[in-house]
Scaffold this active site. Structure first.
Site, PDB file in Angstrom:
ATOM      1  N   THR A 139     -39.839  16.166  22.015  1.00 19.79           N
ATOM      2  CA  THR A 139     -39.447  14.914  21.368  1.00 19.79           C
ATOM      3  C   THR A 139     -40.460  13.799  21.626  1.00 19.79           C
ATOM      4  O   THR A 139     -41.173  13.825  22.645  1.00 19.79           O
ATOM      5  CB  THR A 139     -38.064  14.486  21.925  1.00 19.79           C
ATOM      6  OG1 THR A 139     -37.810  13.139  21.570  1.00 19.79           O
ATOM      7  CG2 THR A 139     -38.001  14.583  23.439  1.00 19.79           C
ATOM      8  N   ASP A 140     -40.470  12.810  20.742  1.00 18.06           N
ATOM      9  CA  ASP A 140     -41.323  11.641  20.962  1.00 18.06           C
ATOM     10  C   ASP A 140     -40.810  10.771  22.112  1.00 18.06           C
ATOM     11  O   ASP A 140     -41.535   9.916  22.623  1.00 18.06           O
ATOM     12  CB  ASP A 140     -41.453  10.796  19.680  1.00 18.06           C
ATOM     13  CG  ASP A 140     -40.122  10.275  19.141  1.00 18.06           C
ATOM     14  OD1 ASP A 140     -39.054  10.579  19.729  1.00 18.06           O
ATOM     15  OD2 ASP A 140     -40.140   9.548  18.120  1.00 18.06           O
ATOM     16  N   GLU A 141     -39.548  11.023  22.539  1.00 20.13           N
ATOM     17  CA  GLU A 141     -38.962  10.156  23.569  1.00 20.13           C
ATOM     18  C   GLU A 141     -39.665  10.304  24.920  1.00 20.13           C
ATOM     19  O   GLU A 141     -39.514   9.459  25.797  1.00 20.13           O
ATOM     20  CB  GLU A 141     -37.460  10.418  23.690  1.00 20.13           C
ATOM     21  CG  GLU A 141     -36.782  10.218  22.350  1.00 20.13           C
ATOM     22  CD  GLU A 141     -35.262  10.117  22.390  1.00 20.13           C
ATOM     23  OE1 GLU A 141     -34.702   9.735  23.416  1.00 20.13           O
ATOM     24  OE2 GLU A 141     -34.655  10.434  21.350  1.00 20.13           O
ATOM     25  N   TYR A 165     -32.461  12.188  29.596  1.00 20.63           N
ATOM     26  CA  TYR A 165     -32.818  13.160  28.555  1.00 20.63           C
ATOM     27  C   TYR A 165     -34.336  13.242  28.400  1.00 20.63           C
ATOM     28  O   TYR A 165     -34.935  14.330  28.462  1.00 20.63           O
ATOM     29  CB  TYR A 165     -32.165  12.771  27.215  1.00 20.63           C
ATOM     30  CG  TYR A 165     -32.784  13.470  26.015  1.00 20.63           C
ATOM     31  CD1 TYR A 165     -32.680  14.847  25.857  1.00 20.63           C
ATOM     32  CD2 TYR A 165     -33.486  12.741  25.044  1.00 20.63           C
ATOM     33  CE1 TYR A 165     -33.263  15.492  24.763  1.00 20.63           C
ATOM     34  CE2 TYR A 165     -34.065  13.373  23.948  1.00 20.63           C
ATOM     35  CZ  TYR A 165     -33.957  14.748  23.816  1.00 20.63           C
ATOM     36  OH  TYR A 165     -34.533  15.380  22.738  1.00 20.63           O
ATOM     37  N   LYS A 169     -36.937  16.378  29.191  1.00 22.91           N
ATOM     38  CA  LYS A 169     -37.815  16.972  28.170  1.00 22.91           C
ATOM     39  C   LYS A 169     -39.284  16.870  28.616  1.00 22.91           C
ATOM     40  O   LYS A 169     -40.063  17.805  28.430  1.00 22.91           O
ATOM     41  CB  LYS A 169     -37.627  16.281  26.808  1.00 22.91           C
ATOM     42  CG  LYS A 169     -36.297  16.554  26.131  1.00 22.91           C
ATOM     43  CD  LYS A 169     -36.051  18.026  25.789  1.00 22.91           C
ATOM     44  CE  LYS A 169     -36.943  18.524  24.675  1.00 22.91           C
ATOM     45  NZ  LYS A 169     -36.539  19.908  24.256  1.00 22.91           N
TER      46      LYS A 169
HETATM   47  P1  NAD Z   1     -28.467  20.109  19.374  1.00 18.57           P
HETATM   48  O1  NAD Z   1     -27.843  19.458  20.568  1.00 18.57           O
HETATM   49  O2  NAD Z   1     -27.885  19.916  18.031  1.00 18.57           O
HETATM   50  O3  NAD Z   1     -28.548  21.688  19.610  1.00 18.57           O
HETATM   51  C1  NAD Z   1     -28.919  22.248  20.846  1.00 18.57           C
HETATM   52  C2  NAD Z   1     -28.506  23.722  20.815  1.00 18.57           C
HETATM   53  O4  NAD Z   1     -28.907  24.326  22.055  1.00 18.57           O
HETATM   54  C3  NAD Z   1     -26.997  23.942  20.706  1.00 18.57           C
HETATM   55  O5  NAD Z   1     -26.736  24.941  19.745  1.00 18.57           O
HETATM   56  C4  NAD Z   1     -26.583  24.390  22.090  1.00 18.57           C
HETATM   57  O6  NAD Z   1     -25.458  25.264  22.082  1.00 18.57           O
HETATM   58  C5  NAD Z   1     -27.840  25.102  22.548  1.00 18.57           C
HETATM   59  N1  NAD Z   1     -27.957  25.161  24.017  1.00 18.57           N
HETATM   60  C6  NAD Z   1     -27.741  24.157  24.901  1.00 18.57           C
HETATM   61  N2  NAD Z   1     -27.952  24.596  26.152  1.00 18.57           N
HETATM   62  C7  NAD Z   1     -28.335  25.901  26.049  1.00 18.57           C
HETATM   63  C8  NAD Z   1     -28.711  26.894  26.981  1.00 18.57           C
HETATM   64  N3  NAD Z   1     -28.730  26.638  28.294  1.00 18.57           N
HETATM   65  N4  NAD Z   1     -29.049  28.121  26.533  1.00 18.57           N
HETATM   66  C9  NAD Z   1     -28.994  28.415  25.196  1.00 18.57           C
HETATM   67  N5  NAD Z   1     -28.646  27.515  24.273  1.00 18.57           N
HETATM   68  C10 NAD Z   1     -28.319  26.271  24.683  1.00 18.57           C
HETATM   69  O7  NAD Z   1     -29.992  19.645  19.429  1.00 18.57           O
HETATM   70  P2  NAD Z   1     -31.013  19.446  18.217  1.00 18.57           P
HETATM   71  O8  NAD Z   1     -30.902  18.052  17.731  1.00 18.57           O
HETATM   72  O9  NAD Z   1     -30.903  20.573  17.293  1.00 18.57           O
HETATM   73  O10 NAD Z   1     -32.393  19.541  19.022  1.00 18.57           O
HETATM   74  C11 NAD Z   1     -33.056  20.794  19.165  1.00 18.57           C
HETATM   75  C12 NAD Z   1     -34.331  20.566  19.982  1.00 18.57           C
HETATM   76  O11 NAD Z   1     -35.168  19.647  19.288  1.00 18.57           O
HETATM   77  C13 NAD Z   1     -34.078  19.974  21.361  1.00 18.57           C
HETATM   78  O12 NAD Z   1     -34.953  20.593  22.267  1.00 18.57           O
HETATM   79  C14 NAD Z   1     -34.435  18.506  21.201  1.00 18.57           C
HETATM   80  O13 NAD Z   1     -34.922  17.969  22.410  1.00 18.57           O
HETATM   81  C15 NAD Z   1     -35.522  18.577  20.152  1.00 18.57           C
HETATM   82  N6  NAD Z   1     -35.664  17.377  19.287  1.00 18.57           N
HETATM   83  C16 NAD Z   1     -34.564  16.870  18.648  1.00 18.57           C
HETATM   84  C17 NAD Z   1     -34.719  15.754  17.808  1.00 18.57           C
HETATM   85  C18 NAD Z   1     -33.552  15.172  17.046  1.00 18.57           C
HETATM   86  O14 NAD Z   1     -33.713  14.117  16.423  1.00 18.57           O
HETATM   87  N7  NAD Z   1     -32.391  15.797  17.034  1.00 18.57           N
HETATM   88  C19 NAD Z   1     -35.995  15.182  17.643  1.00 18.57           C
HETATM   89  C20 NAD Z   1     -37.084  15.751  18.318  1.00 18.57           C
HETATM   90  C21 NAD Z   1     -36.910  16.859  19.145  1.00 18.57           C
HETATM   91  P1  TYD Z   2     -29.339   8.668  18.555  1.00 19.81           P
HETATM   92  O1  TYD Z   2     -28.963   9.250  17.247  1.00 19.81           O
HETATM   93  O2  TYD Z   2     -28.434   8.875  19.734  1.00 19.81           O
HETATM   94  O3  TYD Z   2     -30.821   9.167  18.870  1.00 19.81           O
HETATM   95  P2  TYD Z   2     -31.871   8.680  20.031  1.00 19.81           P
HETATM   96  O4  TYD Z   2     -31.176   7.832  21.010  1.00 19.81           O
HETATM   97  O5  TYD Z   2     -32.286   9.998  20.614  1.00 19.81           O
HETATM   98  O6  TYD Z   2     -32.961   7.983  19.299  1.00 19.81           O
HETATM   99  O7  TYD Z   2     -29.515   7.105  18.356  1.00 19.81           O
HETATM  100  C1  TYD Z   2     -30.425   6.573  17.407  1.00 19.81           C
HETATM  101  C2  TYD Z   2     -30.425   5.075  17.560  1.00 19.81           C
HETATM  102  O8  TYD Z   2     -29.146   4.582  17.162  1.00 19.81           O
HETATM  103  C3  TYD Z   2     -30.614   4.600  19.010  1.00 19.81           C
HETATM  104  O9  TYD Z   2     -31.395   3.409  18.992  1.00 19.81           O
HETATM  105  C4  TYD Z   2     -29.214   4.305  19.491  1.00 19.81           C
HETATM  106  C5  TYD Z   2     -28.512   3.841  18.220  1.00 19.81           C
HETATM  107  N1  TYD Z   2     -27.062   4.146  18.146  1.00 19.81           N
HETATM  108  C6  TYD Z   2     -26.162   3.127  17.843  1.00 19.81           C
HETATM  109  O10 TYD Z   2     -26.533   1.961  17.648  1.00 19.81           O
HETATM  110  N2  TYD Z   2     -24.838   3.456  17.760  1.00 19.81           N
HETATM  111  C7  TYD Z   2     -24.371   4.703  17.980  1.00 19.81           C
HETATM  112  O11 TYD Z   2     -23.136   4.932  17.922  1.00 19.81           O
HETATM  113  C8  TYD Z   2     -25.323   5.740  18.278  1.00 19.81           C
HETATM  114  C9  TYD Z   2     -24.857   7.153  18.518  1.00 19.81           C
HETATM  115  C10 TYD Z   2     -26.673   5.412  18.331  1.00 19.81           C
END
Ligand code: NAD
Ligand code: TYD
Length: 361
Positions: A139-141, A165, A169
């Protein structure tokens, strides 16, 4: 003579938001089969992959990336050409309340997955070993927070994670790098900005706002609503990962983003306006917006510079924010039963009943 069938890939976290989109896209685009591994936490939904039931190219295994014996067994049985690691605890708010789960999966789990990959690849012949890829999805975070005038994150930015988090990561990214430098594992890392699209669990901003709007609940905006995220449609993230898998340079990190910096309050206004048009409720959904206490340590701004993947690998996103968000809102409106099942607890009961025996293909 029929050509040999391509080796599968192992996709972890495949029942979550991005993992499920990736597996569905992969099997549409590619011939190589997929072995899915997911622990099915609250965020993992087996039904996200239900359209693949009966497809011989997909096998689903419920299990933990931290279970090294299980992963080693899967690797020796299926002999995948690559591992794509999506498995993670992914919600910043949850990491503030329960950081240990994040260390367990994101750090210890990734370490054990790397170790299993190392054991597996050490027993491969030289050609298969050098063709193997371990792609870690990050992630970019990990780069921390930007001020309004700072340039967007590049791959050489220092890692300055601010939430548990992001710290977990960043730690996993470092382990992936170390496994390349120390043991020669063929790794790739991608750091992507915020994703949106179908199958996102309704605890994250966009699906939460859609769900709350439709159920007449408050739309809670943290702080002043002026925090900025850089939004990418999930299908574009999936195509970027496929591209990095195909052509990324071993040991390298690639940033992925869509150049879509938007303030949270603007996102919520856009969502309300689309819902007002597609599902009018008699008064604007904007009336449900409520400003609430800020998230502790809330990062102000994220922005990705994706020049490296664009210039080196020729990847570009295909969706604009306008097209992607319209598709996304329509998907949630068409899948209200999906929202109900992942939020009601009925799904978790179903998993308990159906997976009592543990691993089930
Ligand atoms: P999500 O929370 O929707 O899904 C995570 C999945 O991993 C779930 O299906 C969960 O059951 C599984 N999981 C959790 N712990 C596990 C374990 N110990 N063993 C096997 N499976 C396990 O997350 P997402 O949004 O789909 O993100 C997927 C990946 O992409 C993550 O690594 C996250 O850091 C990265 N990512 C997400 C975003 C975003 O905006 N959602 C952006 C950049 C990177
Ligand atoms: P989120 O979807 O949790 O992603 P991330 O924190 O990983 O970027 O949140 C996106 C942005 O939205 C973040 O600045 C927090 C804000 N946010 C709210 O303002 N209200 C909410 O209920 C949630 C879940 C997020």
């Amino acid at each position: 003579m029929t050509p040999p069938s391509p080796r599968p890939i192992l996709v972890t976290g495949s029942a979550g938001f991005i993992g499920a989109n990736f597996v569905l896209d992969w099997l549409r685009e590619r011939s190589a089969p997929v072995v899915s591994l997911d622990k099915l936490t609250y965020a993992g939904n087996r039904a996200n992959l239900a359209s693949l039931d009966g497809d011989a190219r997909h096998a689903f295994v419920q299990g933990d990336i931290g279970d090294q014996d299980l992963v080693e067994k899967l690797l020796t049985t299926h002999k995948p050409a690559a591992i794509v690691n999506f498995a993670a605890e992914s919600h910043v708010d949850r990491s503030i309340h329960s950081p240990e789960d994040f260390i367990q999966t994101n750090v210890v789990g990734t370490l054990r997955l790397l170790q299993a990959a190392r054991v597996y690849t050490e027993n491969l012949n030289d050609a298969d070993k050098s063709a193997f890829r371990f792609l870690h999805v990050s992630t970019d975070e990990v780069y921390g927070s930007l001020s309004p005038d700072d340039p967007a994150f590049t791959e050489t930015n220092q890692t300055l994670p601010n939430s548990p988090y992001a710290a977990s990561k960043a730690a996993s990214d470092h382990l992936v790098r170390a496994y390349h430098h120390t043991y020669g594992l063929q790794v790739l890392t991608t750091n992507c900005s915020n994703n949106y699209g179908p199958y996102q669990f309704p605890e994250k901003l966009i699906p939460l706002m859609i769900t709350n709007a439709l159920t007449g609940k408050a739309l809670p905006i943290y702080g002043d609503g002026l925090n900025v995220r850089d939004w990418l449609y999930v299908g574009d993230h999936c195509s970027a990962i496929r591209r990095v898998l195909d052509a990324g340079r071993i040991g390298e990190t690639y940033n992925i983003g869509g150049c879509n910096e938007i303030k949270n309050i603007d996102i919520v206004h856009i969502l309300c306006d689309i819902l007002d048009r597609l599902k009018p409720a008699g008064r604007s959904y904007r009336k449900q917006i409520t400003f609430v206490k800020d998230r502790p340590g809330h990062d102000r701004r994220y922005a990705i510079n994706a020049h490296k993947i664009e210039s080196e690998l020729g990847w570009k996103p295909t969706e604009t924010f306008a097209t992607g968000i319209e598709k996304t809102v329509r998907w949630y409106l068409d899948n209200l039963d999906w929202i109900a099942s992942v939020t009601s607890g009925a799904y978790r009961q179903w998993v308990k009943t159906n997976y009592e025996q543990g691993i089930r293909a």
